[in-house]
Write an enzyme that holds these catalytic residues in place. Structure first.
Site, PDB file in Angstrom:
ATOM      1  N   TYR A  82     103.262  21.101  -3.361  1.00 17.86           N
ATOM      2  CA  TYR A  82     103.536  21.958  -4.634  1.00 17.86           C
ATOM      3  C   TYR A  82     102.488  22.704  -5.467  1.00 17.86           C
ATOM      4  O   TYR A  82     103.075  23.974  -5.571  1.00 17.86           O
ATOM      5  CB  TYR A  82     104.049  21.227  -5.784  1.00 17.86           C
ATOM      6  CG  TYR A  82     104.410  21.036  -6.980  1.00 17.86           C
ATOM      7  CD1 TYR A  82     106.408  21.536  -7.236  1.00 17.86           C
ATOM      8  CD2 TYR A  82     103.664  21.395  -8.320  1.00 17.86           C
ATOM      9  CE1 TYR A  82     106.441  21.731  -7.819  1.00 17.86           C
ATOM     10  CE2 TYR A  82     104.138  21.747  -9.678  1.00 17.86           C
ATOM     11  CZ  TYR A  82     105.175  21.448  -9.646  1.00 17.86           C
ATOM     12  OH  TYR A  82     106.279  22.049 -10.806  1.00 17.86           O
ATOM     13  N   LYS A 126     103.094  27.446  -6.032  1.00 20.76           N
ATOM     14  CA  LYS A 126     103.366  27.256  -7.272  1.00 20.76           C
ATOM     15  C   LYS A 126     102.405  28.441  -6.887  1.00 20.76           C
ATOM     16  O   LYS A 126     102.112  29.263  -8.235  1.00 20.76           O
ATOM     17  CB  LYS A 126     103.195  26.302  -8.068  1.00 20.76           C
ATOM     18  CG  LYS A 126     104.797  25.039  -8.528  1.00 20.76           C
ATOM     19  CD  LYS A 126     105.617  26.618  -8.677  1.00 20.76           C
ATOM     20  CE  LYS A 126     106.157  24.938  -9.005  1.00 20.76           C
ATOM     21  NZ  LYS A 126     108.351  25.880  -9.683  1.00 20.76           N
TER      22      LYS A 126
END
Length: 245
Positions: free
Chosen positions: A155, A159
């Site tokens: 994740y 990002k």
């Protein structure tokens, strides 16, 4: 209204941050293309709420990992609504776990949806934005992309990648009047953070000692979509109560 006559395409718009952003843009005059995957009912509910505001909304089911599906969806939006002025890349997933036990499939899924999906959407809108010499691209990143997070290597990588992608797109399209920026939310009250309670020790790290709301993020998205931000590009705006100071 600030966005009168504008068409906004919002991925992951059937719930959470995407829904809040879609509604905020509609409240300020935009018609909205609601991009979703999974159950149709939440998307239809978002559509109904937008129409209740007096704006037009159309739902499109699209897996942003699929290059051809994205191209076809953007073409359908332009056919149905006439154009795309504002692109909000919000679609995202988590598949958390320590790196040592993380499966390749979980790593790949998160990168493919969160990062490659945004790449697909931007590329599908790129030439039109260039020709029009205008456009607003808003990518929903995360403070995890700025500071990392235990159990979220996939994740955080996705990002952080969005931030680098946004800076590069900003440099490519800046001379054409197109702005590309990121929003990096912290702890926001959504389905992804439903297990974080007010007494959670994680919130002690937040100087404001509370979670944010989807509305807090939507307000920044509205600013970045509006003419007031026409000289801002390549930036990442944190909405985190000071967590990443």
């Amino acid at each position: 209204m600030k966005l009168e006559g504008k068409i906004a395409l919002v991925t992951g718009a059937s719930q959470g941050l995407g829904k809040a952003i879609a509604l905020k843009l509609a409240e300020n005059g935009a018609d909205v293309a609601i991009i979703f995957v999974g159950p149709e009912q939440p998307a239809l509910e978002t559509k109904g709420e937008i129409e209740a505001l007096g704006r037009k909304a159309v739902c499109y089911e699209c897996d942003v990992r699929d290059e051809q599906a994205v191209e076809d969806t953007v073409a359908a939006v332009k056919k149905d609504l006439g154009k795309v002025d504002i692109l909000v890349n919000n679609a995202g997933v988590t598949r958390d776990g320590l790196m040592v036990t993380m499966k390749d499939a979980d790593y790949d899924m998160v990168l493919d949806i969160n990062l490659k999906g945004a790449f697909h959407m931007i590329r599908a809108c790129y030439r039109d934005f260039m020709r029009k010499r205008s456009g607003k691209i808003i990518n929903i990143s995360s403070i995890a992309g700025l500071v990392g997070n235990v159990g979220q290597v996939n994740y955080a990588a996705s990002k952080a990648g969005l931030i680098g992608l946004s800076k590069s797109v900003a440099k490519e399209l800046g001379s054409r009047g197109v702005c590309c920026n990121c929003i990096a939310p912290g702890f926001i009250e959504t389905a992804m953070t439903k297990d974080i309670k007010e007494d959670n020790p994680l919130l002690v790290q937040v100087p404001m000692r509370k979670m944010g709301t989807p509305e807090d993020v939507a307000n920044v998205a509205l600013f970045l979509a509006s003419p007031e931000s026409d000289y801002i590009t390549g930036e990442t705006i944190r909405v985190d109560g000071g967590l990443a100071i």
